[in-house]
Design a protein around this motif. Structure first.
Motif, PDB file in Angstrom:
ATOM      1  N   THR A  16       0.954  -1.573  -0.039  1.00 26.92           N
ATOM      2  CA  THR A  16      -0.435   0.680   0.158  1.00 26.92           C
ATOM      3  C   THR A  16       0.699   1.276  -0.116  1.00 26.92           C
ATOM      4  N   TYR A  19       2.522   1.230  -3.446  1.00 22.57           N
ATOM      5  CA  TYR A  19       1.688   1.991  -4.552  1.00 22.57           C
ATOM      6  C   TYR A  19       1.078   3.623  -4.652  1.00 22.57           C
ATOM      7  N   THR A  20       0.731   3.740  -3.226  1.00 20.87           N
ATOM      8  CA  THR A  20      -0.091   4.777  -2.722  1.00 20.87           C
ATOM      9  C   THR A  20       1.029   6.127  -2.634  1.00 20.87           C
ATOM     10  N   LEU A  77      -8.128   4.354  -3.045  1.00 22.45           N
ATOM     11  CA  LEU A  77      -6.949   3.578  -3.236  1.00 22.45           C
ATOM     12  C   LEU A  77      -6.469   3.214  -1.761  1.00 22.45           C
ATOM     13  N   CYS A  81      -6.889  -0.706  -0.281  1.00 21.70           N
ATOM     14  CA  CYS A  81      -5.529  -1.212  -0.428  1.00 21.70           C
ATOM     15  C   CYS A  81      -5.195  -2.323   0.812  1.00 21.70           C
ATOM     16  N   GLU A  85      -4.621  -5.560   2.175  1.00 23.26           N
ATOM     17  CA  GLU A  85      -3.163  -5.938   2.832  1.00 23.26           C
ATOM     18  C   GLU A  85      -3.373  -6.575   4.494  1.00 23.26           C
ATOM     19  N   PHE A 100      -2.164  -8.184  -7.562  1.00 28.67           N
ATOM     20  CA  PHE A 100      -1.966  -7.325  -7.897  1.00 28.67           C
ATOM     21  C   PHE A 100      -1.699  -7.325  -9.845  1.00 28.67           C
ATOM     22  N   THR A 124      -8.513   0.305  -8.931  1.00 34.55           N
ATOM     23  CA  THR A 124      -9.199   1.012  -7.185  1.00 34.55           C
ATOM     24  C   THR A 124     -10.296   0.640  -7.399  1.00 34.55           C
ATOM     25  N   LEU A 127      -9.986  -3.406  -6.469  1.00 33.11           N
ATOM     26  CA  LEU A 127      -9.394  -4.009  -4.964  1.00 33.11           C
ATOM     27  C   LEU A 127     -10.463  -3.849  -4.132  1.00 33.11           C
TER      28      LEU A 127
END
Length: 251
Positions: A16, A19-20, A77, A81, A85, A100, A124, A127
């Motif tokens: 997370t 990616y963010t 997101l 996410c 996780e 992913f 998004t 997810l």
């Protein structure tokens, strides 16, 4: 203050966080005019003929210029996410990364036929879809206006996009890919004659999963003085949902 922010940031789960952060940095680079969206969007011709392979990744990282749409997407997101996780993928980082990859490849293949330029929003929604199907009894509240159970969340978001005048094709793509993953991972293996089709490659486990402790390991006994039999001191390391508000608060 800086240390506190750093600690909070490092407590975000690894996938997370990565990616963010990549999404925010990509948007910041566009805002500062270091790069342009034309260098990021999905273009099969440029990928195949000009070898601009980075477009396979960057089209998932750009959510448009700073504004309401960007913030809305980033909130969802990050939130879903992270909940995936820390929830159903807890201790299974390799499986999460493989999801992913599976979702990204499938969306890219669909993108070839749907003429889509940026797939981050679809990712998004994927997810959100997977989380909602794995938490079917969670009650949701949409801006205090609508109450529903989690499996309806992706459809509510699609309706919201429609109200904003956006195309729902990207939302439908995210829902479709999310459902394919959910069916192959959670539904089909539990059907009569079914089996697990999405086996995470071993190399992913080597790269992303933390080594597990040997379950047969037994620590050396200690005497009354607290000194272990190997002459060293003892190890003093300690071991130690109801309604949700889509605005970021849980009731």
């Amino acid at each position: 203050m800086a240390n506190s922010v750093t600690q909070e940031y490092m407590q975000i789960p690894a996938v997370t966080r990565a990616y963010t952060t990549a999404c925010v940095l990509t948007t910041a680079a566009v805002q500062l005019e270091f790069i342009t969206p034309f260098q990021l969007y999905f273009n099969p011709e440029l990928i195949l003929k000009k070898y601009q392979v980075w477009r396979l990744i960057t089209n998932f990282l750009f959510f448009g210029p700073l504004g309401f749409s960007f913030l809305f997407n980033m909130i969802f997101l990050y939130r879903y996410c992270r909940m995936l996780e820390e929830g159903s993928f807890r201790g299974r980082t390799a499986d999460f990364v493989y999801m992913f990859l599976f979702g990204g490849v499938l969306m890219t293949l669909f993108g070839l036929f749907a003429n889509l330029f940026f797939l981050g929003q679809a990712f998004t929604i994927m997810l959100v879809y997977v989380w909602s199907r794995r938490n079917p009894y969670v009650r949701m509240n949409f801006f205090g206006l609508l109450n529903f159970q989690a499996p309806f969340l992706p459809w509510v978001l699609m309706g919201f996009s429609l109200l904003l005048g956006n195309s729902i094709v990207i939302d439908l793509l995210g829902i479709a890919v999310g459902h394919i993953y959910y069916f192959l991972e959670d539904v089909f293996p539990n059907q009569p004659g079914g089996r697990k089709l999405l086996a995470t490659p071993g190399i992913f486990r080597v790269l992303f999963d933390m080594p597990q402790e040997d379950p047969n390991y037994t620590p050396l006994p200690e005497d009354q003085s607290g000194i272990s039999r190997n002459g060293q001191g003892p190890d003093d390391a300690g071991q130690g949902q109801n309604d949700e508000d889509l605005q970021g608060e849980e009731n």
